[in-house]
Each structure stands twice: as C-alpha cells, then as structure tokens.
Motif scaffolding. Structure first.
Motif, PDB file in Angstrom:
ATOM      1  N   GLY A  49       0.653  -1.297   0.023  1.00 30.64           N
ATOM      2  CA  GLY A  49      -0.184   0.187   0.082  1.00 30.64           C
ATOM      3  C   GLY A  49       0.932   1.245   0.052  1.00 30.64           C
ATOM      4  N   LEU A  50       2.194   1.342   0.085  1.00 34.22           N
ATOM      5  CA  LEU A  50       3.052   2.306  -0.034  1.00 34.22           C
ATOM      6  C   LEU A  50       3.435   2.940  -1.307  1.00 34.22           C
ATOM      7  N   PRO A  51       3.507   4.040  -1.638  1.00 35.01           N
ATOM      8  CA  PRO A  51       3.782   4.435  -3.002  1.00 35.01           C
ATOM      9  C   PRO A  51       5.284   4.291  -2.917  1.00 35.01           C
ATOM     10  N   VAL A  52       5.777   3.980  -4.407  1.00 35.43           N
ATOM     11  CA  VAL A  52       7.299   3.639  -4.555  1.00 35.43           C
ATOM     12  C   VAL A  52       8.162   4.626  -4.030  1.00 35.43           C
ATOM     13  N   HIS A  53       7.820   5.771  -4.008  1.00 37.66           N
ATOM     14  CA  HIS A  53       8.869   6.661  -3.617  1.00 37.66           C
ATOM     15  C   HIS A  53       8.953   6.705  -2.000  1.00 37.66           C
ATOM     16  N   LEU A  54       8.346   5.912  -1.375  1.00 32.63           N
ATOM     17  CA  LEU A  54       8.413   5.703   0.199  1.00 32.63           C
ATOM     18  C   LEU A  54       8.756   4.294   0.535  1.00 32.63           C
ATOM     19  N   LYS A  55       9.174   3.338  -0.365  1.00 37.72           N
ATOM     20  CA  LYS A  55       9.242   2.031  -0.148  1.00 37.72           C
ATOM     21  C   LYS A  55      10.489   1.640   0.808  1.00 37.72           C
ATOM     22  N   LEU A  56      11.543   2.638   0.446  1.00 35.73           N
ATOM     23  CA  LEU A  56      12.711   2.262   1.359  1.00 35.73           C
ATOM     24  C   LEU A  56      12.839   2.613   3.000  1.00 35.73           C
ATOM     25  N   GLY A  57      11.712   3.310   3.153  1.00 36.72           N
ATOM     26  CA  GLY A  57      11.677   3.413   4.774  1.00 36.72           C
ATOM     27  C   GLY A  57      12.004   4.865   5.008  1.00 36.72           C
ATOM     28  N   TYR A  58      12.601   4.955   6.432  1.00 37.28           N
ATOM     29  CA  TYR A  58      12.701   6.257   6.871  1.00 37.28           C
ATOM     30  C   TYR A  58      13.591   7.336   6.173  1.00 37.28           C
ATOM     31  N   PRO A  59      14.814   6.809   5.394  1.00 44.13           N
ATOM     32  CA  PRO A  59      15.221   8.080   4.489  1.00 44.13           C
ATOM     33  C   PRO A  59      14.256   8.640   3.304  1.00 44.13           C
ATOM     34  N   ASP A  60      13.522   7.818   2.857  1.00 46.09           N
ATOM     35  CA  ASP A  60      12.506   8.073   1.856  1.00 46.09           C
ATOM     36  C   ASP A  60      11.538   8.944   2.334  1.00 46.09           C
ATOM     37  N   LYS A  61      11.254   8.726   3.583  1.00 46.44           N
ATOM     38  CA  LYS A  61       9.992   9.548   4.529  1.00 46.44           C
ATOM     39  C   LYS A  61      10.571  10.801   4.788  1.00 46.44           C
ATOM     40  N   LEU A  62      11.953  10.721   5.035  1.00 45.20           N
ATOM     41  CA  LEU A  62      12.424  12.262   5.471  1.00 45.20           C
ATOM     42  C   LEU A  62      12.806  12.941   4.048  1.00 45.20           C
ATOM     43  N   LEU A  63      13.117  12.433   3.265  1.00 44.64           N
ATOM     44  CA  LEU A  63      13.218  13.222   1.880  1.00 44.64           C
ATOM     45  C   LEU A  63      12.177  13.750   1.475  1.00 44.64           C
ATOM     46  N   TYR A  64      11.078  12.950   1.573  1.00 47.97           N
ATOM     47  CA  TYR A  64       9.631  13.462   0.899  1.00 47.97           C
ATOM     48  C   TYR A  64       9.168  14.405   1.851  1.00 47.97           C
ATOM     49  N   ARG A  65       9.204  14.318   3.064  1.00 52.58           N
ATOM     50  CA  ARG A  65       8.699  15.311   4.045  1.00 52.58           C
ATOM     51  C   ARG A  65       9.557  16.697   3.892  1.00 52.58           C
ATOM     52  N   THR A  66      11.013  16.510   3.762  1.00 47.63           N
ATOM     53  CA  THR A  66      11.661  17.900   3.761  1.00 47.63           C
ATOM     54  C   THR A  66      11.194  18.370   2.185  1.00 47.63           C
TER      55      THR A  66
END
Length: 91
Positions: A49-66
C-alpha cells in the motif's frame, strides 16, 4: 579556399570503448560486488500500500517530508511577496 566542413573528419579514439577487464583483477573479482537488483525488485514490487517513493523506509520519508516542507514554504513565501508587492506604496 572554399567552404570548410563543420564537423571534423577524423575522430579521436574511444577511451572507454574496451571490454577488457581492469589489469590486476582476477576473473572472479570482475564485478567487485553483489547484484542488488533482485533484492530491490522484491522490495519495490511488494504490495503493502505504500507508494514507490516511500518503499525504502525512513530515509525516503525524510526526503519526502523535507521536499513537501520546502514546497509549501516556498509557495507561502511567493504568495506573501506577491501580496506585499501589490500594495500601494506610501509616500
């Protein structure tokens, strides 16, 4: 004299046009690492259910939120600057 061609007629030799392995390496050490593609395919093709740009976990979430914070902040900054610029100047 006449017209001269725009492109050179002789081409330089290719630097990276060889398929020889680097000197001093054994045949088994040719790739110097493990192929990570099958592992990454398993991660990205998992249906969680996660989009591709958030699949690798915390680093992806940090970059997305920034990125989202900078985008929203930049939009607000532009709107405030436009509002201030549209105000009549006091004399």
């Amino acid at each position: 004299q006449g017209l001269k061609p725009l492109a050179p007629t002789d081409y330089p030799h290719l630097i990276f046009g060889t398929s020889k392995p680097a000197p001093g390496l054994a045949a088994a050490d040719r790739f110097l690492g493990k192929n990570k593609v099958p592992d990454l395919q398993k991660v990205f093709q998992r249906s969680d259910g996660l989009p591709v740009h958030l699949k690798l976990g915390y680093p992806d979430k940090l970059l997305y939120r920034t990125t989202m914070a900078l985008t929203i902040g930049g939009t607000i900054y532009c709107l405030v600057a436009l509002f201030i610029a549209s105000q009549p100047k006091k004399q």
